[in-house]
Design an enzyme around this catalytic site. Structure first.
Site, PDB file in Angstrom:
ATOM      1  CG  ASN A 307     -90.249  39.009  15.771  1.00 14.27           C
ATOM      2  OD1 ASN A 307     -89.525  37.988  16.139  1.00 14.27           O
ATOM      3  ND2 ASN A 307     -89.408  39.691  15.142  1.00 14.27           N
ATOM      4  CE1 TYR A 359    -102.295  50.266   6.719  1.00 14.33           C
ATOM      5  CE2 TYR A 359    -100.703  49.763   4.795  1.00 14.33           C
ATOM      6  CZ  TYR A 359    -101.551  50.610   5.415  1.00 14.33           C
ATOM      7  OH  TYR A 359    -101.835  51.634   4.898  1.00 14.33           O
TER       8      TYR A 359
END
Length: 453
Positions: A307, A359
């Site tokens: 996504n 991240y």
């Protein structure tokens, strides 16, 4: 950002109720306060036979730190720490007696006590038995740390390249692990090598120095609030003049942090092409020098990879990783002597985390560039290290759904989240001259979280 459960089960009526119900009771961790004793009780120093001389040298140093030091386990002491010295053990059986002596006193280890191993790192050319022994110490330390209770922690000092146990960086690391500044560092092994070229070990201050950063100028990015502000306060406490950096939108909070630590504020987007040059120019023009850079600025844009939009990926890489690389390149180009760089990584960069591919990529990249930069800085007497926090109680983590947040708090061996100051203490240690022999390392501040262990 408060762990209400830990507070409740350690005070008042709810403490009594928790005991009766047999509920888990995470300990209240002892954190640094000026004037407190380094340890919470006497220190037992044990060793295998071959390592006795090294153990004697460590015991003498501890006596010089005004600690009550014993060499034999007894039943009438509430121990504040156990230091297990296995530097000269060459076969697995060599460690047995000392390890079992350590185990015999663990039931009498005080709350917030410490177990610290001092050993040597495996090296190319080791015999199979020697390699097995040295690796065995690592496994032992990580396991015993999981067995400790009451806020006690276990960590290891691992010597490389024939470094002596009385080297200032070895002693500085030992002192960090013994004291309250390492409250949320647990199950970690930190390698200590020769002092970087150009900074003779004899010139390093004593590890017991209260303000080891006196006369130093430190830059902290992302300093307006949270962990960054805690880093600025801790470096200031240790004597540094602090340049606080953050984006213009955080200007008011940034000014408040800078004023609180008597430093200066620099409003700057770290992703700017000239960020490194502007940081260096500010430090030199306002303070005359630059000694420490802490790369704390970072963002999250969490999404499952399926996504994730390009902007969410690119923004995280730009702030968390590319900016650090660009700033470091400018600092290396300037040829600063004795520069210490400490970068914020994350346990997500070590073990990965669902919904954080961007991240985790950026934080693993921080670990990579830290290890590569270490050698470049060593040539000029500097160091590059990283700190990898686990679950830290911040404004950001307070927004995590309750159930997820509680699981994250209880998974570590210490059964609680850390505080911003815990990260700051680790960074202040790595930025200090006492850590001159620690280079290219990643120190986790995670309460011995299961991930990446």
């Amino acid at each position: 950002m408060t762990d209400r459960y830990t507070k409740a089960v350690n005070s008042g009526f709810t403490q009594t109720l928790a005991k009766k119900l047999g509920l888990p009771r995470p300990a209240v961790l002892r954190r640094y306060r000026a004037g407190d004793s380094l340890t919470v009780g006497p220190v037992l120093v044990v060793s295998d036979g071959a390592s006795k001389a090294d153990a004697d040298a460590i015991a003498q140093t501890l006596l010089g730190w005004d600690l009550d030091v014993r060499r034999e386990p007894t039943d009438d002491v509430r121990w504040g720490a156990v230091v297990l010295v296995l530097t000269e053990a060459t076969a697995p059986t060599d460690a047995s007696e000392a390890v079992l002596a350590t185990g015999s006193v663990l039931r009498r280890l005080a709350g917030n006590g410490r177990v610290v191993t001092v050993s040597r790192a495996p090296a190319d050319g080791d015999s199979p038995a020697l390699s097995a022994t040295r690796h065995g110490v690592d496994g032992f330390l990580r396991s015993v740390a999981k067995e400790l209770r009451g806020g006690a922690t276990g960590n290891g000092v691992v010597l490389t390249d024939d470094v002596a146990v009385d080297d200032p960086s070895v002693l500085g690391t030992l002192r960090f692990f013994l004291g309250a500044k390492s409250a949320y560092v647990d199950g970690q092994l930190l390698r200590v090598g020769p002092t970087a070229d150009g900074v003779p070990a004899a010139d390093a201050p004593e590890p017991a120095t209260d303000r080891p950063l006196t006369g130093q100028v430190a830059v902290v990015t992302g300093a307006a609030r949270g962990i960054g502000a805690a880093i600025a306060r801790t470096l200031h406490r240790d004597g540094a003049t602090v340049v606080c950096v953050d984006v213009p939108a955080a200007g008011e909070a940034l000014a408040a942090t800078a004023n609180a630590v008597g430093g200066t504020a620099l409003q700057l987007d770290v992703t700017a092409e000239d960020a490194g040059e502007r940081i260096l120019a500010h430090a030199r023009e306002r303070h005359g020098r630059l000694d420490v850079v802490v790369h704390n600025a970072g963002i999250t844009r969490d999404k499952l990879l399926a996504n994730m939009k390009p902007g969410q990926w690119d923004a995280v890489i730009a702030v968390n990783l590319a900016a650090q690389l660009r700033i470091n390149a400018a600092l290396l180009e300037a040829g600063l002597e004795g520069l210490r760089i400490v970068s914020l990584a994350s346990t997500s960069g070590i073990a990965g985390n669902k919904g954080q591919t961007n991240y985790a990529f950026s934080k693993a990249g921080v670990i990579g560039h830290t290890r590569a930069t270490a050698g470049l800085l060593a040539a000029r007497g500097g160091t590059a290290n990283a700190v990898a926090p686990g679950f830290i109680e911040t404004e950001m983590t307070s927004r995590i759904p309750f159930a997820t947040r509680e699981v994250a708090r209880r998974i570590p061996s210490l059964a609680q989240g850390g505080q911003p100051v815990d990260v700051a203490e680790a960074i202040a240690f790595l930025a200090s001259p006492a850590a001159a022999g620690v280079n290219g390392q990643v120190l986790r501040v995670c309460g011995q979280h299961l991930v990446g262990q």
